[in-house]
Design a protein around this motif. Structure first.
Motif, PDB file in Angstrom:
ATOM      1  N   PRO A 273      33.077  -0.578  57.193  1.00 48.22           N
ATOM      2  CA  PRO A 273      33.379  -1.254  56.048  1.00 48.22           C
ATOM      3  C   PRO A 273      34.018  -2.507  56.359  1.00 48.22           C
ATOM      4  N   GLU A 291      28.627  -0.230  53.240  1.00 54.48           N
ATOM      5  CA  GLU A 291      28.755  -0.850  51.872  1.00 54.48           C
ATOM      6  C   GLU A 291      30.143  -0.850  51.383  1.00 54.48           C
ATOM      7  N   THR A 292      30.830  -0.182  51.989  1.00 54.97           N
ATOM      8  CA  THR A 292      32.270   0.253  51.505  1.00 54.97           C
ATOM      9  C   THR A 292      33.304  -1.189  51.894  1.00 54.97           C
ATOM     10  N   VAL A 293      33.828  -1.667  50.459  1.00 50.22           N
ATOM     11  CA  VAL A 293      34.437  -3.017  50.479  1.00 50.22           C
ATOM     12  C   VAL A 293      35.932  -2.526  50.086  1.00 50.22           C
ATOM     13  N   VAL A 294      37.037  -2.715  50.883  1.00 55.37           N
ATOM     14  CA  VAL A 294      38.516  -2.696  50.408  1.00 55.37           C
ATOM     15  C   VAL A 294      38.980  -4.014  49.858  1.00 55.37           C
ATOM     16  N   GLU A 308      33.584   4.908  49.226  1.00 55.18           N
ATOM     17  CA  GLU A 308      33.270   3.826  48.357  1.00 55.18           C
ATOM     18  C   GLU A 308      34.136   2.610  48.130  1.00 55.18           C
ATOM     19  N   SER A 309      33.604   1.691  47.653  1.00 51.80           N
ATOM     20  CA  SER A 309      34.542   0.451  47.465  1.00 51.80           C
ATOM     21  C   SER A 309      35.536   0.551  46.536  1.00 51.80           C
TER      22      SER A 309
END
Length: 334
Positions: A273, A291-294, A308-309
């Motif tokens: 991430p 593809e995970t964005v925090v 998931e983001s």
């Protein structure tokens, strides 16, 4: 046995009793099966055939202990006066740093040379003047030490800001496992950027052995980075972390479940991430996927499982579990 009156006689009597009570026949070496020749043949066959990994090569391999010594030398350079017995004053600081850097330069170049020669031989690569390259690469790390030290100062500041229990910077430098793992990461990351083989992973393994914090040298981490407590933190190779990020113990920034042939198919793809600036991730949270964005300034609560983001300024928390009490609840009616 009759009672013996003198000490010598008593000792002899005990020896006779022991000798008489032992009925096991003593076996000599020539009467016992020798398993060594068969084991040697089977092991050597496996190694020579290439079925099993080994280092049977006419070139040296980096020494794990020498790499650990390099880490300790780097600590003495980056934090003068903390990890050496010498008393330092402003008037002898430059002499001390020159002496330490000269030793570090030679030792690092030797280990890099071993890593390059091992890599070239293992992969049948053409000669690349490994001795000259090793000194150039070692010089590249030394050139970056002021910038690395500046980043580490920001990491110390983040620790003092984020942990009320941190009394002062001396305590953080001496005893905080999060800073120790970050020091090694920043050195190993720069060596990875210089394309030095093998040594960065030896360094990160040592950090993991000492702290139970596993930071892959390929990960990208910004300034003011703080790992509180630290045990069980995992940061994967393609993770990107922004500035002023705080992690607590047990946090995993990892990859989703991978297929059996993932080693080759996904080697150069982003699998881990992205954590943007000013994010806080609490204990035992797991964040997975390339593809995970925090988003910036978000807070991820403890024990959250996230694939998931989430956008900026978001709080992700688990609903509080229902507690069931058996017996009298503390502080309740008696």
């Amino acid at each position: 046995m009759s009672q013996l009156m003198d000490q010598d006689g008593l000792i002899m009597g005990k020896q006779e009793v022991l000798a008489g009570s032992c009925k096991t026949e003593t076996l000599t070496a020539d009467r016992v099966r020798n398993p060594i020749p068969d084991a040697v043949h089977a092991l050597a066959g496996g190694f020579k055939s290439g079925r099993w990994a080994s280092h049977i090569e006419p070139v040296p391999i980096p020494s794990k202990q020498a790499v650990i010594d390099l880490i300790e030398q780097a600590q003495r350079i980056l934090f003068p006066g903390f990890f050496a017995g010498e008393i330092l004053r402003p008037e002898n600081l430059e002499y001390y740093l020159g002496q330490q850097l000269s030793l570090f330069y030679e030792n690092l170049a030797n280990q890099i040379s071993s890593a390059i020669r091992h890599d070239c031989f293992r992969h049948n690569q053409a000669c690349t003047l490994c001795n000259e390259r090793s000194y150039e690469l070692a010089a590249g790390l030394i050139d970056s030490l002021p910038a690395i030290r500046s980043l580490l100062e920001s990491d110390i500041e983040a620790t003092l800001t984020g942990d009320p229990a941190a009394a002062n910077s001396d305590e953080v430098i001496f005893s905080y496992p999060g800073l120790f793992a970050t020091v090694i990461y920043r050195l190993a990351h720069q060596l990875h950027q210089l394309e030095v083989p093998l040594i960065p992973r030896i360094m990160s393994e040592h950090a993991y052995h000492r702290t139970a914090i596993d930071i892959n040298p390929e990960a990208t981490i910004g300034s003011h980075f703080f790992i509180d407590h630290g045990s069980g933190v995992v940061i994967g190779a393609t993770t990107t972390i922004g500035n002023r990020v705080r992690l607590y113990q047990g946090v995993t920034l990892g990859a989703l479940s991978l297929p059996k042939d993932a080693g080759e198919k996904l080697r150069n793809l982003k699998r881990h991430p992205t954590i943007e600036d000013d994010v806080i991730i609490y204990a035992n949270a797991t964040i997975l996927g390339g593809e995970t964005v925090v988003g910036a300034r978000s807070i991820i609560g403890g024990n959250v499982w996230l694939t998931e983001s989430v956008g900026p300024d978001t709080r992700v928390l688990l609903e509080p579990p229902k507690l069931v009490y058996f017996g009298r609840k503390a502080g309740g009616n008696r």
